[in-house]
Design an enzyme around this catalytic site. Structure first.
Site, PDB file in Angstrom:
ATOM      1  N   ASN A  41      24.355 -19.652 -41.844  1.00 47.04           N
ATOM      2  CA  ASN A  41      24.854 -20.873 -41.225  1.00 47.04           C
ATOM      3  C   ASN A  41      26.180 -21.343 -41.812  1.00 47.04           C
ATOM      4  OD1 ASN A  41      24.373 -23.404 -39.531  1.00 47.04           O
ATOM      5  ND2 ASN A  41      24.583 -24.281 -41.581  1.00 47.04           N
ATOM      6  N   ASP A 100      30.222 -25.037 -42.212  1.00 49.26           N
ATOM      7  CA  ASP A 100      29.541 -24.158 -41.262  1.00 49.26           C
ATOM      8  C   ASP A 100      30.498 -23.127 -40.670  1.00 49.26           C
ATOM      9  OD1 ASP A 100      27.511 -26.144 -41.594  1.00 49.26           O
ATOM     10  OD2 ASP A 100      26.713 -25.578 -39.631  1.00 49.26           O
ATOM     11  N   ASP A 131      18.195 -17.852 -43.618  1.00 48.67           N
ATOM     12  CA  ASP A 131      18.219 -19.253 -44.028  1.00 48.67           C
ATOM     13  C   ASP A 131      18.692 -20.151 -42.896  1.00 48.67           C
ATOM     14  OD1 ASP A 131      18.196 -21.267 -46.312  1.00 48.67           O
ATOM     15  OD2 ASP A 131      20.276 -21.453 -45.651  1.00 48.67           O
ATOM     16  N   HIS A 135      19.999 -23.961 -37.113  1.00 53.98           N
ATOM     17  CA  HIS A 135      21.239 -24.744 -37.093  1.00 53.98           C
ATOM     18  C   HIS A 135      22.477 -23.888 -36.866  1.00 53.98           C
ATOM     19  CE1 HIS A 135      18.842 -28.067 -38.589  1.00 53.98           C
ATOM     20  NE2 HIS A 135      18.439 -27.324 -39.593  1.00 53.98           N
ATOM     21  N   GLU A 172      13.709 -19.082 -41.709  1.00 57.35           N
ATOM     22  CA  GLU A 172      13.439 -20.455 -42.129  1.00 57.35           C
ATOM     23  C   GLU A 172      13.785 -21.381 -40.966  1.00 57.35           C
ATOM     24  OE1 GLU A 172      14.731 -23.871 -45.367  1.00 57.35           O
ATOM     25  OE2 GLU A 172      16.204 -22.565 -44.425  1.00 57.35           O
TER      26      GLU A 172
END
Length: 295
Positions: A41, A100, A131, A135, A172
Site C-alpha cells: 500500500n 501511499d 499488508d 486500502h 490482512e
C-alpha cells in the site's frame, strides 16, 4: 516500522539476501515453507522513490498521490491523510511517514510485480502476507474495499500463480468476515480472521465461551471451507498475554483453542513464551525474548 525503504534487499541489521536464501533452503530441507510480509500500500517517506517524487518534473511524481491543493477529507478512522510537503499535498493513509503508492500508474504496478517475482523466484520465498490490502486503491473519499483494489489483486494473484503455482497468499483485510470473504478465491488464498481473534481472546479472558462459539458459527457460515487464517494478536495489537491479564492458564486455553480451530493458525512471535506488551507499537514489537527476564 512498517514502511519500506528498499524492496529488493534484506535490511542489513538482519543480514543479507544470501542469508535469506540460506534460511529458505534450510527450512525447505526440514519440510517448512517461508512466506514474506509484502507491504504494497505504501512506502517509507525515506524510500528513494518518494524522495524523487518531491520534484514536480520527476517521473516518480506520479508514483505517489499528489495534489496541488488540500482535498481536505479525513481517512476512514477520522485521521489526517493529506500531508503538506513542498507547497503541495501527498496522500498517506496511515501517517505522513508512509506515503501511499498510486497503483493507477502502470509503472508502479510493473515495479511491484517485479518485486514479488524476485522474492519468489530469485530469493525462494513461498508466498506473501499482503499488508493492508483493502486500502490499495482509493476512489475519491472511498478509501477501502474499492472495485479497483479487488481488480488489482486479481491481477497480482494471476501473476504470482503463473510464476509459482503453489505460492501462498494471505491477506490482512482488517474487517468483518463478510468483507474479508469477498477477497477470497480469485484474489487471496486466505484472509486473517480478526473478529474470531477478538472473540477468542476476550471470551477466554471473560470466561464467556458463547462469545467464541457465536463468532465461530458466523465464520464457518461465511467462508469457504478453511479459507481463513486464525490468530490471537498481531503487531498492531496489545499482546495476548497482556490482554489475558498475565494468566498462564488463560494463555494455554487460548492457545489450545487457536490450534484446534479450523483454518490456518498464525502465532505472533513471543506468544509461545508468554511475552507481554501493550501499545505504543515499540512496546509490542520488542525483540524475541530468549530468557525469563524481559529487556
Amino acid at each position: 516500522g512498517y514502511d519500506v525503504v528498499d524492496y529488493d534487499k534484506v535490511d542489513r541489521d538482519y543480514g543479507t539476501n544470501a542469508d535469506f536464501q540460506r534460511l529458505v533452503a534450510e527450512a525447505h530441507a526440514r519440510g517448512m515453507r517461508v512466506i514474506v510480509d509484502l507491504v504494497l500500500n505504501h512506502t517509507s517517506s525515506q524510500n528513494p522513490w518518494f524522495g524523487a517524487s518531491l520534484s514536480r518534473g520527476s517521473p516518480y511524481r506520479s508514483w505517489y498521490i499528489w495534489s496541488d491543493t488540500d482535498p481536505g477529507y479525513a481517512g476512514p478512522w477520522g485521521t489526517q491523510v493529506w500531508h503538506a510537503r513542498g507547497g503541495a499535498f501527498y496522500y498517506g493513509l496511515f501517517w505522513s511517514g508512509m506515503p501511499d503508492l498510486d497503483y493507477r500508474n502502470p509503472d508502479v504496478t510493473a515495479r511491484m510485480l517485479e518485486v514479488a517475482r524476485s522474492w519468489l523466484l530469485d530469493l525462494g520465498a513461498d508466498g506473501f502476507r499482503l499488508d493492508a490490502v483493502r486500502h490499495l486503491i482509493e476512489d475519491g473519499t472511498a478509501q477501502q474495499d474499492t472495485r479497483a483494489t479487488h481488480d488489482w489483486l486479481k491481477g497480482l494473484r494471476s501473476a504470482v500463480k503463473s510464476w509459482a503455482p503453489d505460492a501462498y497468499l494471505v491477506g490482512e483485510v482488517w474487517a468483518e468476515p463478510e468483507i474479508v470473504a469477498a477477497y477470497l478465491d480469485r484474489e487471496i488464498d486466505q484472509g486473517f480472521e480478526f473478529s474470531l481473534a477478538e472473540a477468542v481472546v476476550s471470551g477466554v479472558r471473560d470466561a464467556a465461551p458463547q462469545r467464541i462459539t457465536s463468532a465461530l458459527s458466523r465464520v464457518l457460515a461465511t467462508y469457504p471451507d478453511g479459507a481463513f487464517a486464525t490468530f490471537l494478536s498481531n503487531h498492531d495489537q496489545d499482546r495476548a498475554m497482556s490482554r489475558l491479564l498475565g494468566s498462564s492458564a488463560r494463555a494455554k486455553l487460548a492457545a489450545a483453542i487457536l490450534l484446534t480451530l479450523p483454518g490456518t493458525p498464525f502465532l505472533y512471535y513471543g506468544e509461545e513464551v508468554g511475552m507481554t506488551g501493550t501499545k505504543p507499537d515499540e512496546r509490542i514489537r520488542t525483540p524475541m525474548q530468549w530468557d525469563a527476564t524481559a529487556t
